[in-house]
Design an enzyme around this catalytic site. Structure first.
Site, short mmCIF file in Angstrom:
data_model
loop_
_atom_site.label_atom_id
_atom_site.label_comp_id
_atom_site.label_asym_id
_atom_site.label_seq_id
_atom_site.Cartn_x
_atom_site.Cartn_y
_atom_site.Cartn_z
N CYS A 129 4.83 -21.62 34.49
CA CYS A 129 6.21 -21.56 34.97
C CYS A 129 6.52 -22.77 35.89
O CYS A 129 5.65 -23.58 36.18
CB CYS A 129 6.44 -20.26 35.74
SG CYS A 129 5.53 -20.22 37.30
N ALA B 78 4.26 -23.22 38.84
CA ALA B 78 2.99 -23.88 38.48
C ALA B 78 3.20 -25.39 38.41
O ALA B 78 2.34 -26.17 38.86
CB ALA B 78 2.47 -23.35 37.15
N ARG C 197 -7.15 -25.84 40.16
CA ARG C 197 -6.88 -27.13 39.54
C ARG C 197 -7.68 -28.15 40.34
O ARG C 197 -7.58 -28.20 41.56
CB ARG C 197 -5.38 -27.44 39.57
CG ARG C 197 -5.00 -28.59 38.68
CD ARG C 197 -3.53 -28.52 38.34
NE ARG C 197 -3.08 -29.73 37.72
CZ ARG C 197 -2.62 -30.78 38.39
NH1 ARG C 197 -2.55 -30.74 39.71
NH2 ARG C 197 -2.23 -31.86 37.77
N HIS D 131 8.19 -29.72 37.61
CA HIS D 131 7.90 -31.12 37.95
C HIS D 131 9.18 -31.79 38.44
O HIS D 131 9.18 -32.49 39.45
CB HIS D 131 7.41 -31.90 36.72
CG HIS D 131 6.19 -31.35 36.07
ND1 HIS D 131 5.99 -31.36 34.70
CD2 HIS D 131 5.09 -30.75 36.59
CE1 HIS D 131 4.82 -30.82 34.43
NE2 HIS D 131 4.26 -30.43 35.54
S1 SF4 Z 1 3.71 -17.17 38.57
FE1 SF4 Z 1 5.04 -16.46 40.24
S2 SF4 Z 1 6.73 -17.92 40.30
FE2 SF4 Z 1 5.74 -18.15 38.28
S3 SF4 Z 1 6.86 -16.76 36.89
FE3 SF4 Z 1 5.11 -15.62 37.70
S4 SF4 Z 1 5.95 -14.55 39.49
FE4 SF4 Z 1 7.40 -16.19 39.00
#
Ligand code: SF4
Length: 478
Positions: free
Chosen positions: A62, A65, A96, A195
């Site tokens: 997402c 990330a 990472r 990004h």
């Molecule tokens: S990892 Fe966290 S910020 Fe990303 S989609 Fe899932 S809940 Fe939302």
């Protein structure tokens, strides 16, 4: 098989795999897969950067990330708050491998997880007050922090919190940059928008706002190298040997000051185009700082890149560049002499994020290997266009490939090696196939530069020629 037969066979494989889907999903997924033929325009042939089909097991992440995990997390002297419930920060905690120098907890906070750990009351009443309290706690406990970034997780944007005003207030109070990053995971369709949002946060809150400095004639910055397993350090070494002065790295082993002064260089060298082209363009448009793309995977691409970079400077740099190439070409040839006979003709399938699916192809070819399939999680049209020149006719290209597709493609195309991520690794190893992680370098690396290529070659050989693969089948089933 002739090239035409290969292309026909692979087209048939794609059709067979698409048959597994209901009509709507089939129509959608067909647009994301192609076979390279006649140097066609990739962005016309492969649809990319669009929404994932629900329920097909994408490998994508997402925006959080992309912003926290990729761009902001590696900045070593800044504390990064994963703002929201505990999960996102916990799962992205130290997995990472963006290495950084400095004393952990003193002036390097990369291996830490700072989270606001939202509870139900924060969702109901809002998390702004809690955020202020956390920032106070952070500067109290970690007095050397040079800034605080706030990486929003999903709920923050949904409950109407105003992290921008908290940041403004707190920046004044603690006299440090406090950077709000609106990278909630529901924004965009992959890491890619994260990004962009992260780049925009650097643009709005840091660049040009630092202490400034004189620009030397050979000062350069490396943009979009996250120092996985020490990659950026290996790249820096080469650039310094050819007489350049690497003053910034974005963002592997980076500092707040480097982000503030990123424009104060003669040239910005961009490795990961996908994640950092926004800031490279901004620095050029606003401050006139030029930028150049380069590729430090494998001796052929390194040689091409060194010459391209040196051509931007004077004769003294070009002279040193040629000496460096001569010196290391001889060393790299020794590596090739050892590993090429062990790897020659082996076929590889790749599936990585936004750069490596095209950038590592040359390194495999230096070892006599052939990339027969490749694809990106979150590339855009221009990445596919850039890829085409590096790929042979007949290469299978897949965008946002699903779990079932990649599994089927691999079982039908039968590569000798698969290079992808942790979610794919054990699936293919259980199928009896050599696998190398091409995000984390399987805890090895660096793979960049002259330091990296011997390690890359050794790792590929170790995976492919491991005696383990002969023991996959029980003797009585052979
Ligand atoms: S990892 Fe966290 S910020 Fe990303 S989609 Fe899932 S809940 Fe939302």
């Amino acid at each position: 098989m002739s090239i035409k037969e290969t292309i026909d066979f692979r087209k048939q494989v794609v059709e067979e795999v698409l048959e597994l889907y209901p009509e709507k999903a089939k129509k959608n997924r067909r647009q994301h897969i192609t076979i390279k033929e006649n140097n066609e325009c990739a962005s016309c042939a492969v649809k990319s950067n669009s929404k994932t089909v629900p329920g097909l097991m994408t490998a994508r992440g997402c925006a959080y990330a992309g912003a926290k995990g990729v761009v902001w997390g590696p900045v070593r002297d800044c504390t990064h708050i994963s703002h929201g419930p505990v999960g996102c920060g916990y799962y992205s905690w130290a997995n990472r491998r963006n290495l950084a120098e400095g004393e952990i907890g003193v002036d390097n906070f990369v291996p830490f997880l700072f989270t606001s750990d939202f509870q139900e009351s924060d969702i109901i009443y809002g998390g702004d007050k809690k955020l202020e309290k956390i920032i106070h706690e952070i500067v109290g406990l970690f007095p050397n922090t040079k800034g605080v970034s706030i990486l929003s997780e999903c709920p923050v944007g949904l409950i109407g919190d105003d992290i921008e005003s908290v940041s403004r207030r707190m920046a004044e109070e603690i006299k440090l940059p406090v950077i709000p990053v609106r990278c909630e995971g529901f924004r965009g369709i992959s890491q890619s928008l994260g990004h962009h949002i992260a780049n925009d946060a650097i643009r709005d809150h840091l660049i040009g706002k630092g202490p400034g400095r004189e620009v030397g004639p050979y000062d350069v910055g490396i943009i979009g190298d996250y120092n996985i397993g020490g990659d950026a350090w290996a790249s820096k070494k080469i650039l310094e040997e050819i007489g350049l002065n690497v003053v910034n790295i974005w963002t592997g082993d980076s500092t707040i000051e480097m982000l503030q002064n990123g424009h104060l260089v003669k040239l910005n060298l961009i490795h990961c185009y996908r994640s950092m082209n926004y800031m490279a363009r901004h620095m050029e448009e606003t401050y006139g700082t030029p930028w150049l793309e380069f590729n430090f995977f494998g001796p052929t691409k390194i040689r091409e890149s060194i010459l391209k970079i040196a051509a931007m400077f004077d004769d003294s740099i070009m002279e040193k560049a040629k000496t460096v190439i001569e010196k290391y070409d001889a060393e790299m040839q020794k590596v090739i002499d050892i590993y090429r006979p062990r790897l020659e003709g082996k076929k590889v399938m790749l599936y990585v994020g936004g750069l490596r699916p095209r950038h590592v192809v040359g390194a495999y070819e230096d070892l006599g290997m052939e990339v027969i399939g490749t694809g990106y999680e979150f590339a855009h049209g221009e990445d596919y266009d850039k890829s085409m020149a590096n790929l042979k006719d007949g290469t299978l290209i897949y965008d946002d490939v699903t779990a079932i597709e990649i599994e089927e493609f691999v079982s039908k195309l039968k590569p000798d090696l698969v290079g992808s991520g942790i979610k794919e690794k054990y699936v293919f190893e259980k199928m009896g196939l050599p696998f190398r992680q091409m995000h984390s370098w399987d805890y090895s690396g660096p793979y960049h530069g002259y330091q990296g290529f011997p390690i890359f070659a050794r790792d590929m050989d170790m995976a492919i020629n491991s005696p383990t693969w002969k023991a996959v089948k029980a003797p009585w089933t052979k």
